[in-house]
Structures are given as structure tokens and as C-alpha cells.
Design an enzyme around this catalytic site. Structure first.
Site, PDB file in Angstrom:
ATOM      1  N   ASN A  61       0.827  -1.215   0.000  1.00 33.55           N
ATOM      2  CA  ASN A  61       0.000   0.000   0.000  1.00 33.55           C
ATOM      3  C   ASN A  61       0.852   1.251   0.000  1.00 33.55           C
ATOM      4  O   ASN A  61       1.974   1.246   0.514  1.00 33.55           O
ATOM      5  CB  ASN A  61      -0.840   0.108   1.292  1.00 33.55           C
ATOM      6  CG  ASN A  61      -1.793  -1.031   1.484  1.00 33.55           C
ATOM      7  OD1 ASN A  61      -2.284  -1.613   0.518  1.00 33.55           O
ATOM      8  ND2 ASN A  61      -2.074  -1.363   2.736  1.00 33.55           N
TER       9      ASN A  61
ATOM     10  N   GLY B 149       2.181  -6.596   4.090  1.00 35.70           N
ATOM     11  CA  GLY B 149       3.035  -7.582   3.414  1.00 35.70           C
ATOM     12  C   GLY B 149       4.364  -6.971   3.035  1.00 35.70           C
ATOM     13  O   GLY B 149       5.435  -7.512   3.350  1.00 35.70           O
TER      14      GLY B 149
ATOM     15  N   ASN C 273      -2.407  -9.651  17.437  1.00 36.33           N
ATOM     16  CA  ASN C 273      -2.303  -8.784  18.610  1.00 36.33           C
ATOM     17  C   ASN C 273      -3.538  -9.070  19.480  1.00 36.33           C
ATOM     18  O   ASN C 273      -4.328  -9.970  19.170  1.00 36.33           O
ATOM     19  CB  ASN C 273      -2.143  -7.307  18.224  1.00 36.33           C
ATOM     20  CG  ASN C 273      -3.361  -6.750  17.512  1.00 36.33           C
ATOM     21  OD1 ASN C 273      -4.442  -7.333  17.558  1.00 36.33           O
ATOM     22  ND2 ASN C 273      -3.192  -5.626  16.851  1.00 36.33           N
TER      23      ASN C 273
ATOM     24  N   ALA D 166       3.769   0.045  11.509  1.00 35.86           N
ATOM     25  CA  ALA D 166       4.694  -1.023  11.075  1.00 35.86           C
ATOM     26  C   ALA D 166       5.449  -1.695  12.222  1.00 35.86           C
ATOM     27  O   ALA D 166       6.324  -2.529  11.963  1.00 35.86           O
ATOM     28  CB  ALA D 166       5.674  -0.530  10.016  1.00 35.86           C
ATOM     29  N   ALA D 167       5.097  -1.370  13.481  1.00 34.48           N
ATOM     30  CA  ALA D 167       5.786  -2.034  14.602  1.00 34.48           C
ATOM     31  C   ALA D 167       5.518  -3.546  14.551  1.00 34.48           C
ATOM     32  O   ALA D 167       6.440  -4.360  14.679  1.00 34.48           O
ATOM     33  CB  ALA D 167       5.307  -1.455  15.923  1.00 34.48           C
ATOM     34  N   GLY D 168       4.248  -3.904  14.340  1.00 35.25           N
ATOM     35  CA  GLY D 168       3.897  -5.330  14.253  1.00 35.25           C
ATOM     36  C   GLY D 168       4.592  -5.989  13.074  1.00 35.25           C
ATOM     37  O   GLY D 168       5.046  -7.139  13.166  1.00 35.25           O
ATOM     38  N   ASP D 169       4.712  -5.260  11.971  1.00 33.10           N
ATOM     39  CA  ASP D 169       5.371  -5.819  10.783  1.00 33.10           C
ATOM     40  C   ASP D 169       6.860  -6.040  11.043  1.00 33.10           C
ATOM     41  O   ASP D 169       7.436  -7.044  10.627  1.00 33.10           O
ATOM     42  CB  ASP D 169       5.186  -4.869   9.588  1.00 33.10           C
ATOM     43  CG  ASP D 169       3.717  -4.634   9.289  1.00 33.10           C
ATOM     44  OD1 ASP D 169       2.917  -5.570   9.463  1.00 33.10           O
ATOM     45  OD2 ASP D 169       3.360  -3.504   8.884  1.00 33.10           O
TER      46      ASP D 169
ATOM     47  N   THR E  30      11.681   0.336  15.802  1.00 30.51           N
ATOM     48  CA  THR E  30      10.754   0.839  14.772  1.00 30.51           C
ATOM     49  C   THR E  30       9.828   1.930  15.312  1.00 30.51           C
ATOM     50  O   THR E  30       9.558   2.909  14.610  1.00 30.51           O
ATOM     51  CB  THR E  30       9.933  -0.344  14.201  1.00 30.51           C
ATOM     52  OG1 THR E  30      10.853  -1.304  13.685  1.00 30.51           O
ATOM     53  CG2 THR E  30       8.987   0.091  13.107  1.00 30.51           C
TER      54      THR E  30
ATOM     55  N   ARG F 193      10.703   5.767  15.289  1.00 31.33           N
ATOM     56  CA  ARG F 193      10.843   6.488  14.006  1.00 31.33           C
ATOM     57  C   ARG F 193       9.487   6.595  13.314  1.00 31.33           C
ATOM     58  O   ARG F 193       8.633   5.728  13.508  1.00 31.33           O
ATOM     59  CB  ARG F 193      11.767   5.692  13.080  1.00 31.33           C
ATOM     60  CG  ARG F 193      13.126   5.453  13.667  1.00 31.33           C
ATOM     61  CD  ARG F 193      13.740   4.282  12.972  1.00 31.33           C
ATOM     62  NE  ARG F 193      15.105   4.096  13.410  1.00 31.33           N
ATOM     63  CZ  ARG F 193      15.963   3.289  12.821  1.00 31.33           C
ATOM     64  NH1 ARG F 193      15.595   2.593  11.763  1.00 31.33           N
ATOM     65  NH2 ARG F 193      17.178   3.168  13.282  1.00 31.33           N
TER      66      ARG F 193
HETATM   67  O1  RIB Z   1       1.003  -2.338   9.597  1.00 29.46           O
HETATM   68  C1  RIB Z   1       1.078  -1.045   9.072  1.00 29.46           C
HETATM   69  C2  RIB Z   1       0.480  -1.015   7.696  1.00 29.46           C
HETATM   70  O2  RIB Z   1      -0.904  -1.275   7.777  1.00 29.46           O
HETATM   71  C3  RIB Z   1       0.574   0.305   6.978  1.00 29.46           C
HETATM   72  O3  RIB Z   1       1.774   0.449   6.283  1.00 29.46           O
HETATM   73  C4  RIB Z   1      -0.670   0.331   6.109  1.00 29.46           C
HETATM   74  O4  RIB Z   1      -0.415   0.282   4.745  1.00 29.46           O
HETATM   75  C5  RIB Z   1      -1.503  -0.862   6.564  1.00 29.46           C
HETATM   76  O5  RIB Z   1      -1.401  -1.927   5.708  1.00 29.46           O
END
Ligand code: RIB
Length: 307
Positions: A11, A41, A184, A251-254, A284, A287
Site C-alpha cells: 500500500n 506484506g 495482537n 509497522a511495529a507489528g510488521d 521501529t 521512528r
Molecule cells: O502495519 C502497518 C500497515 O498497515 C501500513 O503500512 C498500512 O499500509 C496498513 O497496511
């Protein structure tokens, strides 16, 4: 080196910094606005690549300016993009993100081209699953695709990881095909249909036990600043988060998924991998933005956390 395949969303994020999150029906003014490459992703793929994993991504973007920018950014971050298709019909996925002064956020996603990632795409790209060791999915693509990917991956003997974000109910089959299920607290409530107003430790453990009984091998519940709960049929264990000053939790979870899977693929134990993932996520949140906020391996290795 072990290979990792991420099948998921890509995204463009439109991120608004605000003093606080808006109330229902309220309009508030943002003090800053930025556009970031995101998508759960793609964020996970970049997190893995920055931690020096060998990572390939499967996904769909629109054949538009955002789609091309998102794909170039993945390539720039050393993610292999052979599995990415450009849709002529639908525009790229978008996310509207509001971040408050304490780093908390609210996200709305328009999936766009991400919802065009369907079973025939996976069939065409089966070779990527055959040659990988780990398969990582999230829930911003059609659920039928997620189930199909996980089933194929398991049939081929791969290790599967599902980050259950955003929250959606899961089929029995999806639960069975997951080696690691990573929700989560909110997502855990949705998956287990336990709608507690506030989930406490006992309720968390009960929910994970419910999933163990349904055949999930390993459950990892991310608890933000409270750390993480790891559970399987034999044991449950809480691990503390590293303490930092959060400015943006996007994006912390990512990043946690990226850290966890990188460490696992490097042969580390589950608990050591959770510890490493906690470090990656802590950095993460200090920032702003999604992919741009993800740390490189040397940064994680050299970061000094206050005790
Ligand atoms: O996990 C964060 C993400 O969730 C963002 O980057 C947004 O695009 C959504 O997919």
C-alpha cells in the site's frame, strides 16, 4: 541461506500527524502529512530484507504511479519482486493513517489491487513456494488466497507464519495450516470470538489454549509496550518489551514479524527469536513512517536499550 516468501499487501500510506486521534464525527487538524511506502506484506518483506534475510514477495499493485513507486522501493530494499503483478484494472492499495502524539495510530485501508491477488496467481507462482523455506502471510489480501497459500506451503513441507492483521475471522483450515499464528490482542479476540472489553492475562491464556485445541501449533500474541505472550499446547511464557520513547507505532507489528522470522531462519530458538523481534519492534516505534522506519541488522545489533 534459508529463503523466505512473503505473500501479502502493498500500500501507499498517507500519514497524518495529529495531537490526538479524532472522536466519532469530529474533524481535527493535522500538523504534518507525509506519504510513505507501506502495506503489511511489503513492510514485512522490507523488515526481513533489512535484517539480511533472502526474501521474495508475491503481491499485486496497480499499474499506476504509486504501484511503480512501491515496487521500486521493494527492489531498492533488496526484496525480490518476481512475484509482483501490475493490475491494469484496479489502482494500488492505499492506507490513511492518523498518528497521535504518543505514537498510537488509526488506520483505514483501501485494498485496491491487493484484492486482485487470487488463487490463479498463486498457481502461476507455485515455483516460488517450492523453492522457499518459510511462507509469511497477513490478512490484507483475499482470505481464500491466504488459505490456498498456506495449504500449498504445508503440502510442500514449508514453515508457515500468519500475522492475523487486520482482524478477521479465520477458517478451521487456516488455523491448522499455521505453524505460527501471530495476532495482537484485538485480533486474538476476533479469532477466538472472545469479545472481552479488556483482555487480562488469564483471559489471554484461555484464548491461546482455545487455539491450541483447534490445532494451532504456536501462538504469539503481540501486546505492544507490554511485550509478547508465547503459547503452545505445553507452555505459556510472557516476554517483556524493550522500553523506548514511541513516536509512531506504524509497522511495529510488521517489524516484529520480520525480526522473528529472520531469527528463526538463522536457526535461533523461538524464545531467542521473540527477544530479537522485540528489539526490532522497539526501534521501529522510535521512528516515523512504515518501511522507512524499519531498522537494518547493524542498527539492531548496536542499539543501546536503557534497562
Ligand atoms: O502495519 C502497518 C500497515 O498497515 C501500513 O503500512 C498500512 O499500509 C496498513 O497496511
Amino acid at each position: 541461506m534459508q529463503k523466505i516468501l512473503v505473500v501479502g499487501s502493498i500500500n501507499m500510506d498517507l500519514s497524518f500527524e495529529c495531537k490526538r486521534l479524532p472522536n466519532l464525527g469530529e474533524t481535527i487538524i493535522s500538523n504534518n502529512y507525509k506519504k510513505y511506502c507501506g502495506g503489511k506484506g511489503a513492510n514485512q518483506a522490507v523488515a526481513l530484507a533489512r535484517l539480511e534475510s533472502d526474501v521474495t514477495m508475491i503481491g499485486v499493485v496497480g499499474d499506476d504511479n504509486y504501484g511503480h513507486e512501491l515496487c521500486s522501493n521493494l527492489k531498492f530494499n533488496q526484496v525480490k519482486t518476481t512475484g509482483i503483478r501490475f493490475s491494469k484494472e484496479v489502482s494500488s492499495g492505499l492506507a490513511s493513517i492518523i498518528v497521535d502524539e504518543t505514537g498510537n495510530n488509526q488506520i483505514v485501508v483501501y485494498p485496491g489491487a491487493n484484492y486482485e491477488l487470487l488463487v490463479p496467481d498463486i498457481d502461476k507462482l507455485e515455483a516460488l513456494i517450492v523453492e522457499t523455506d518459510y511462507v509469511v502471510c497477513q490478512l490484507e489480501i483475499p482470505i481464500v488466497t491466504v488459505e490456498y497459500v498456506l495449504q500449498k506451503a504445508k503440502q510442500l513441507g514449508k514453515t508457515t507464519i500468519l500475522n492475523c492483521a487486520p482482524a478477521r475471522e479465520l477458517t478451521k483450515k487456516i488455523l491448522e495450516y499455521c505453524d505460527f499464528l501471530i495476532p495482537n490482542e484485538t485480533e486474538l479476540q476476533v479469532i477466538t470470538n472472545t469479545h472481552y472489553p479488556l483482555i487480562n492475562e488469564t483471559e489471554l491464556i484461555t484464548a491461546t489454549q482455545k487455539l491450541s485445541k483447534q490445532g494451532v501449533k504456536n501462538i504469539i500474541v503481540t501486546l505492544g509496550a507490554k511485550g509478547v505472550l508465547y503459547a503452545n499446547a505445553e507452555q505459556t511464557q510472557f516476554l517483556k518489551a524493550f522500553s523506548v520513547k514511541a513516536i509512531d507505532s506504524t509497522a511495529a507489528g510488521d517489524s516484529f514479524i520480520g525480526g522473528f522470522v529472520t531469527s528463526l531462519a538463522n536457526g535461533k530458538t523461538i524464545v531467542d527469536s521473540l527477544e530479537f523481534a522485540n528489539k526490532v519492534a522497539a526501534i521501529t516505534v522510535t521512528r516515523r513512517g512504515a518501511q522507512i522506519s524499519l531498522p537494518y541488522l547493524y542498527e539492531v545489533e548496536n542499539y543501546r536499550f536503557s534497562s
